[in-house]
Design a protein around this motif. Structure first.
Motif, mmCIF file in Angstrom:
data_model
loop_
_atom_site.group_PDB
_atom_site.id
_atom_site.type_symbol
_atom_site.label_atom_id
_atom_site.label_comp_id
_atom_site.label_asym_id
_atom_site.label_seq_id
_atom_site.Cartn_x
_atom_site.Cartn_y
_atom_site.Cartn_z
ATOM 1 N N VAL A 87 -12.845 -14.152 9.715
ATOM 2 C CA VAL A 87 -13.192 -13.663 8.380
ATOM 3 C C VAL A 87 -13.739 -14.842 7.586
ATOM 4 N N ALA A 88 -14.808 -14.612 6.844
ATOM 5 C CA ALA A 88 -15.386 -15.674 6.022
ATOM 6 C C ALA A 88 -14.340 -16.173 5.031
ATOM 7 N N GLY A 89 -14.291 -17.472 4.856
ATOM 8 C CA GLY A 89 -13.322 -18.061 3.939
ATOM 9 C C GLY A 89 -13.552 -17.621 2.506
ATOM 10 N N GLU A 90 -12.487 -17.334 1.853
ATOM 11 C CA GLU A 90 -12.534 -17.003 0.433
ATOM 12 C C GLU A 90 -12.351 -18.296 -0.332
ATOM 13 N N PRO A 91 -12.598 -18.408 -1.525
ATOM 14 C CA PRO A 91 -13.133 -17.372 -2.409
ATOM 15 C C PRO A 91 -14.638 -17.508 -2.561
ATOM 16 N N HIS A 92 -15.204 -16.519 -3.182
ATOM 17 C CA HIS A 92 -16.608 -16.606 -3.544
ATOM 18 C C HIS A 92 -16.712 -17.558 -4.729
ATOM 19 N N LEU A 93 -17.827 -18.228 -4.866
ATOM 20 C CA LEU A 93 -17.935 -19.232 -5.924
ATOM 21 C C LEU A 93 -18.097 -18.638 -7.309
ATOM 22 N N GLN A 94 -18.389 -17.374 -7.430
ATOM 23 C CA GLN A 94 -18.466 -16.761 -8.749
ATOM 24 C C GLN A 94 -17.492 -15.602 -8.792
ATOM 25 N N THR A 95 -16.498 -15.711 -9.641
ATOM 26 C CA THR A 95 -15.496 -14.666 -9.771
ATOM 27 C C THR A 95 -15.537 -14.103 -11.179
ATOM 28 N N VAL A 96 -14.877 -12.989 -11.377
ATOM 29 C CA VAL A 96 -14.784 -12.387 -12.709
ATOM 30 C C VAL A 96 -14.061 -13.349 -13.649
ATOM 31 N N LEU A 97 -13.016 -14.000 -13.173
ATOM 32 C CA LEU A 97 -12.285 -14.961 -14.018
ATOM 33 C C LEU A 97 -13.231 -16.045 -14.533
ATOM 34 N N PHE A 98 -13.980 -16.630 -13.639
ATOM 35 C CA PHE A 98 -14.912 -17.693 -14.012
ATOM 36 C C PHE A 98 -15.968 -17.180 -14.991
ATOM 37 N N THR A 99 -16.522 -16.014 -14.706
ATOM 38 C CA THR A 99 -17.565 -15.445 -15.556
ATOM 39 C C THR A 99 -17.051 -15.229 -16.972
ATOM 40 N N LYS A 100 -15.837 -14.702 -17.104
ATOM 41 C CA LYS A 100 -15.280 -14.464 -18.435
ATOM 42 C C LYS A 100 -15.072 -15.769 -19.202
ATOM 43 N N VAL A 101 -14.620 -16.797 -18.523
ATOM 44 C CA VAL A 101 -14.409 -18.087 -19.191
ATOM 45 C C VAL A 101 -15.724 -18.654 -19.693
ATOM 46 N N VAL A 102 -16.735 -18.664 -18.834
ATOM 47 C CA VAL A 102 -18.034 -19.219 -19.236
ATOM 48 C C VAL A 102 -18.648 -18.389 -20.364
ATOM 49 N N LEU A 103 -18.552 -17.072 -20.269
ATOM 50 C CA LEU A 103 -19.088 -16.237 -21.350
ATOM 51 C C LEU A 103 -18.352 -16.484 -22.670
ATOM 52 N N ALA A 104 -17.042 -16.642 -22.594
ATOM 53 C CA ALA A 104 -16.285 -16.935 -23.812
ATOM 54 C C ALA A 104 -16.788 -18.234 -24.443
ATOM 55 N N VAL A 105 -17.029 -19.251 -23.637
ATOM 56 C CA VAL A 105 -17.547 -20.525 -24.149
ATOM 57 C C VAL A 105 -18.939 -20.315 -24.740
ATOM 58 N N LEU A 106 -19.812 -19.615 -24.006
ATOM 59 C CA LEU A 106 -21.166 -19.370 -24.498
ATOM 60 C C LEU A 106 -21.169 -18.597 -25.813
ATOM 61 N N LEU A 107 -20.233 -17.690 -25.974
ATOM 62 C CA LEU A 107 -20.157 -16.857 -27.178
ATOM 63 C C LEU A 107 -19.301 -17.487 -28.266
ATOM 64 N N GLU A 108 -18.925 -18.748 -28.043
ATOM 65 C CA GLU A 108 -18.120 -19.520 -28.990
ATOM 66 C C GLU A 108 -16.802 -18.837 -29.333
ATOM 67 N N ARG A 109 -16.199 -18.271 -28.296
ATOM 68 C CA ARG A 109 -14.858 -17.710 -28.399
ATOM 69 C C ARG A 109 -13.925 -18.611 -27.605
#
Length: 174
Positions: A87-109
């Motif tokens: 089985v391909a090793g996890e994790p994928h480099l883009q996760t929902v957790l990561f996306t939410k953190v970066v979006l929060a920073v981008l949106l100044e939250r």
């Protein structure tokens, strides 16, 4: 891809009706996410089309005649091949957790607010899985272990993210 191969594996064990396959799938693999009956039959249809299963004897049921599905040699070969592929090793480099953190920073939250909420949800799920490990079958316990270990990794990542939030903010906003 897992559902068709799991059904093939169950058929390699013994020929079965779709209803029996659904029951066995849910018993062994469907913890918390039972397989919809429609998915069983559409998957069996594709497997038959691709020559991996055949319809065997047909018998009466409470509704339409019940078909018994039998795995073919091609199906057996595919199961054997799949079982020996890593089985391909996890994790994928883009996760929902990561996306939410970066979006929060981008949106100044403040991403710490989201991370605190997520941490609490992870801790609650870990409590549930720990109880399942304690009281469940060996299958349940092994699945719970897998879930707990992934949640622990997420929690460590959340701690690292908070520790590096200033650097992330500077990088994302530059």
């Amino acid at each position: 891809m897992t559902v068709p191969l799991a059904l093939l594996g169950l058929l390699e064990r013994e020929s079965s009706h779709g209803y029996d396959l659904k029951r066995d799938y849910d018993t062994y693999f469907g913890r918390g996410k039972p397989l919809p009956a429609g998915q069983v039959y559409s998957t069996l249809g594709r497997l038959a089309r691709d020559g991996k299963v055949e319809v065997g004897e047909t018998g009466p049921g409470s509704g339409p005649d019940r078909k018994r599905y039998v795995i073919t040699e091609l199906g057996v070969t595919q199961v054997e091949s799949w079982l020996t592929e890593p089985v391909a090793g996890e994790p994928h480099l883009q996760t929902v957790l990561f996306t939410k953190v970066v979006l929060a920073v981008l949106l100044e939250r403040d991403p710490r607010v989201y991370l605190d909420i997520q941490r609490a949800a992870h801790m609650e799920r870990m409590r549930e899985l720990t109880e399942l490990r304690r009281t469940g079958s060996t299958i349940d316990s092994l699945l719970a272990d897998h879930g707990v270990f992934h949640l622990e990794a997420d929690l460590r990542w959340m701690d690292q993210t908070v520790a590096r939030l200033a650097a992330l903010t500077a990088e994302v906003r530059s």
